[in-house]
Structure formats: structure tokens, C-alpha cells
Design a protein around this motif. Structure first.
Motif: not given
Length: 459
Positions: A333-336, A444-447, A452-453
Motif C-alpha cells: 500500500x505504501x508503494x501505491x 496484490x491484496x495490499x494494492x 479501494x480505500x
């Protein structure tokens, strides 16, 4: 940028050291170019070999679908492995310089419910042999356990030490890691700031190594990431596998990025920053991956970031699959977040721009491995080689080679610094055979959680 660099140097680097650092940076461009040529040559060779399989797979599915799958299970990973391998082989010796006067450091430790480990962390700081003064701040983010009491118990460790000041800053309620770190930044009395996690144990000479690496770097260098290894590798099979992930995978990537002054994550677990650059960047952002987004902020501002491979600290890694999954989901998530906030880095005319694209491509790689390659492995066991075929095996020799190279590099580094690390063969087999199959779906779960917020939390 020149004014920023001048402000960061604070006059502690003689001109000859700055000139030498700039000269080494120019040599890095040559190593980058040669590594890039070798990696592209490998990709061309891979494409040539895969043409029959590409045709067959295109006939079974669709030519574009076949090209997408092969690109992200073979061509792109092959390029990454080849570039990494070449960079490690061509790497220069690490450069360290001892400053004429050791600068004082402010150490920020964000803590939330760390009663069990914060005492050990403070004891490791008390045992350091750093010659300069240390301002140590534990930033208690509204802990509901005995974290504050454990810090007060540790005050005696620093009571008789000159130049060692321990300060407990307590919040009444949980506010988030970024906010307490920024509170600590406002209280930091010194020009250099070190962050460590509350469960991180420091090797005796690690601060000396960090400062010497920073002193040898160009004055545009705003942050240096330390080397983080797993200290609780015997807790479970999960930690045994993570030991090798930190010792091999993460270490190799950080060494490579540091060669080109573009370390993408000066991790909060153990890094040093120039305070002026932190203030200019606005401190840590209130995001899931606050250290990733901050590092990219520094890069976008034109600063350089490095890696001190022999400044060793030991982290307490998650010991359950759920804990590891949550951690890696936060990293993804941090990378996104960083990509969304710092899109302009994708077109910045610098060597490290390739590493930003590299991270972006990992989204497609993880998606392809999760939804195509892993099902393809299942089909391959049934004798159906539509998705996992011989061409994908081309990635394995390169992966094996760079793992051998980084093992030798890391082992020699530990020996030079008289650091003992128990290595688990069983953990290596888990890391090599099972670990990637677990971590890519987690990424993928993290992305998806970020897109999706989903709820954001740091603890």
C-alpha cells in the motif's frame, strides 16, 4: 538544489571529500549503463528463445494476452535479475570517511504498546560506542500497556553517561506514527536525525557506520538507509524465511539502488536523515507507508538517498503468517501511495527513475504471478505447460547467481564487522521455494486495499 545542498552540508565535509563523492557518482553512471546493456541483451535473448512458446500460447488464448503473461513472468523479471546481478558484480567498495568532529544525533523512536521490547532497544542504544552526543526520544503514541513505565525504568542506563539524554514524549491517545515522528522532529536538537523502530536492536558500531557513510557521500545526500536484518529468526518458520529475505533480497536491492544514489526506502526501522531536508519535505506524511512516501519526497526534491550496508540493526520480524501478511500488505500500500503522490518521478531525468518504474512494474508482476503463473504451476504439475513452460526457467539461473553473489557479499560484510548470524538452511529452502508464492498474492491484496480505500493503521 545547490542552495539546499549547501545548507545540508553544514560545513562538516571538506571540499576534497565532496569532490571525491561527486567523482564516484559520475563513475556510477558508467556502471549503470553497462548493467543496463547486459540486462537488455538478456531480454533480447529471452524473447528470441520464447518465440515458439509465445506463438503457441497466443493460439490458445490471444496474442496480446500471451505477450502480457510472458512479459511479466519471464522478460521483465529476467531483466531485473540481470541488472541486479550485473550491478552487484560491478559494485564499488563501500566508502566511509571519519569526520573530524563527530556530529550529535537525535534518535526518534515511535512506540505503540511496545512494553515487551522497548527496554531491550534502549539497552542496545546505551551499549553503542558512538563518540558524539545522542538525544534519544521515545515517542509513546498513546500506548495502553506499560511502554512508558519500561522507558522510565531504562533511564538509569543513561543517567551516568555524558552526552546521552533520554526523553519520553507521551501522547494521551493514539495519533498515528507520522504525527508522533513529526512531533519528535520539532523537538530534535541536532542537525542529523536517526529513526529506529521500538523493536529494533542496534549493533555496537552501527551509528559510526551510518555517519561515516553519510560523511563520504555527496552533500546532496539527504538520507542513508541502514542494513536491517532479522533478529528473531528462530521464532517460527515464518521468521526463518524472512531472515533470508532481509539477508538476500532486501539487502541486494538496497545495495543496488544505493550504488546509484536512489535508495527508494530509507526505512523507519533504521535510517539517518539530515534534519534540514526533513523539514523542507514537510516531515513524515500521514500515510500507511510514511517512510516510503517521505523518501520519494526527498528524491522528487532532487536529493540523493544512499545505503550503508555495514550499519547493521536487528528487527523483530512478524512470527505468524497473518502478521507477515499485514506487514507486507502495508508495504504494498505504501508503494501505491508513493506512486500516486509522486507521479513526476516517473519522468525525472535521473538514473534512479528506472527504479521508480521498476516498482511500478512490480504491480503487474505480482498480478501476473498471482492470477497466471501460480495457476500455471498447478497445470504444469498436471502436464499442461500453457503458462509455466521452459522459458520461465530462464529466470532461475540468474536468480540463483545473484543469490550466490549477495550471499558472499553479505557474509564477508558480517565477518569484517565481527557480527555473528545463525543461518537456517530450512529457512533458505522456504525462502527460495515457498515464500514468493505467498508474498505475491499478499502484495496484490495490499494494492487492492489501497485502491479501494481500506482502513489505514500503523500498529
Amino acid at each position: 538544489m545547490a542552495e539546499s545542498a549547501a545548507r545540508l552540508s553544514h560545513g562538516w565535509q571538506p571540499d576534497r571529500i565532496q569532490e571525491e563523492a561527486h567523482r564516484r557518482d559520475r563513475w556510477a553512471a558508467g556502471r549503470f549503463g553497462l548493467s543496463l546493456i547486459l540486462a537488455l541483451a538478456w531480454v533480447v535473448f529471452s524473447i528470441w528463445l520464447s518465440l515458439p512458446w509465445l506463438s503457441d500460447l497466443g493460439g490458445l488464448t490471444h496474442p496480446l494476452a500471451a505477450l502480457f503473461v510472458l512479459a511479466f513472468v519471464a522478460y521483465v523479471p529476467g531483466f531485473m535479475n540481470a541488472f541486479l546481478m550485473a550491478s552487484l558484480v560491478l559494485r564499488p567498495d563501500a566508502l566511509r570517511r571519519t569526520p573530524e568532529q563527530w556530529p550529535a544525533l537525535s534518535i526518534l523512536i515511535a512506540a505503540y504498546n511496545e512494553e515487551a521490547l522497548i527496554g531491550e532497544t534502549l539497552r542496545s542504544i546505551a551499549a553503542l560506542d558512538y563518540p558524539g552526543a545522542l538525544q534519544i526520544m521515545v515517542l509513546d503514541d498513546g500506548s495502553t500497556d506499560g511502554t512508558a513505565a519500561a522507558v522510565r525504568d531504562a533511564e538509569a542506563l543513561f543517567a551516568g553517561s555524558s552526552g546521552r539524554d533520554l526523553l519520553l514524549v507521551s501522547e494521551k491517545q493514539n495519533r498515528g506514527k507520522a504525527r508522533v515522528l513529526n512531533d519528535g522532529l520539532a523537538l530534535a536538537a541536532h542537525d542529523l536525525v536517526v529513526t529506529i523502530d521500538a523493536d529494533t536492536l542496534l549493533e555496537k558500531g552501527c551509528l559510526v557506520a551510518l555517519v561515516e557513510h553519510l560523511h563520504a557521500s555527496s552533500p546532496e545526500t539527504a538520507a542513508i538507509a541502514g542494513a536491517v536484518l532479522v533478529g528473531n529468526q528462530n521464532d517460527s518458520w515464518i521468521t526463518r524465511a524472512q531472515q533470508w529475505d532481509y539477508f538476500h533480497g532486501i539487502a541486494a536491492v538496497k545495495r543496488m539502488q544505493g550504488m546509484y544514489n536512489g535508495t527508494l526506502v530509507a526505512q523507519g526501522a533504521f535510517s539517518i536523515y539530515r534534519k534540514a531536508a526533513l523539514v523542507e519535505a514537510g516531515g513524515w506524511p500521514d500515510t500507511v507507508g510514511e517512510d516510503i512516501v517521505l523518501t520519494w519526497s526527498l528524491l522528487r526534491m532532487g536529493y540523493k538517498t544512499g545505503h550503508a550496508e555495514d550499519a547493521v540493526a536487528w528487527t523483530h520480524a512478524p512470527d505468524t503468517l497473518r502478521g507477515l501478511s499485514n506487514q507486507r500488505k502495508r508495504w504494498a500500500r505504501g508503494m501505491i501511495e508513493a506512486l500516486a503522490i509522486h507521479k513526476s518521478l516517473l519522468v525525472a531525468p535521473r538514473l534512479r527513475t528506472m527504479f521508480i518504474w521498476w516498482n511500478l512494474l512490480f504491480v503487474s508482476i505480482d498480478l501476473t504471478f498471482t492470477f497466471a503463473f501460480i495457476p500455471g504451476l498447478i497445470l504444469a504439475f498436471l502436464g499442461i505447460f500453457w503458462l509455466a513452460g521452459p522459458i520461465t526457467l530462464l529466470v532461475l539461473p540468474l536468480a540463483a547467481l545473484w543469490n550466490v553473489v549477495i550471499y558472499r557479499i553479505q557474509t564477508r560484510m558480517l565477518k569484517r564487522n565481527n557480527i555473528d548470524m545463525e543461518k537456517s538452511l530450512r529457512g533458505f529452502l522456504l525462502y527460495a521455494l515457498i515464500y514468493p508464492l505467498l508474498m505475491q498474492p499478499v502484495s496484490v491484496w495490499g494494492y487492492l486495499a489501497e485502491l479501494t480505500g481500506g482502513r489505514k493503521q500503523w500498529n
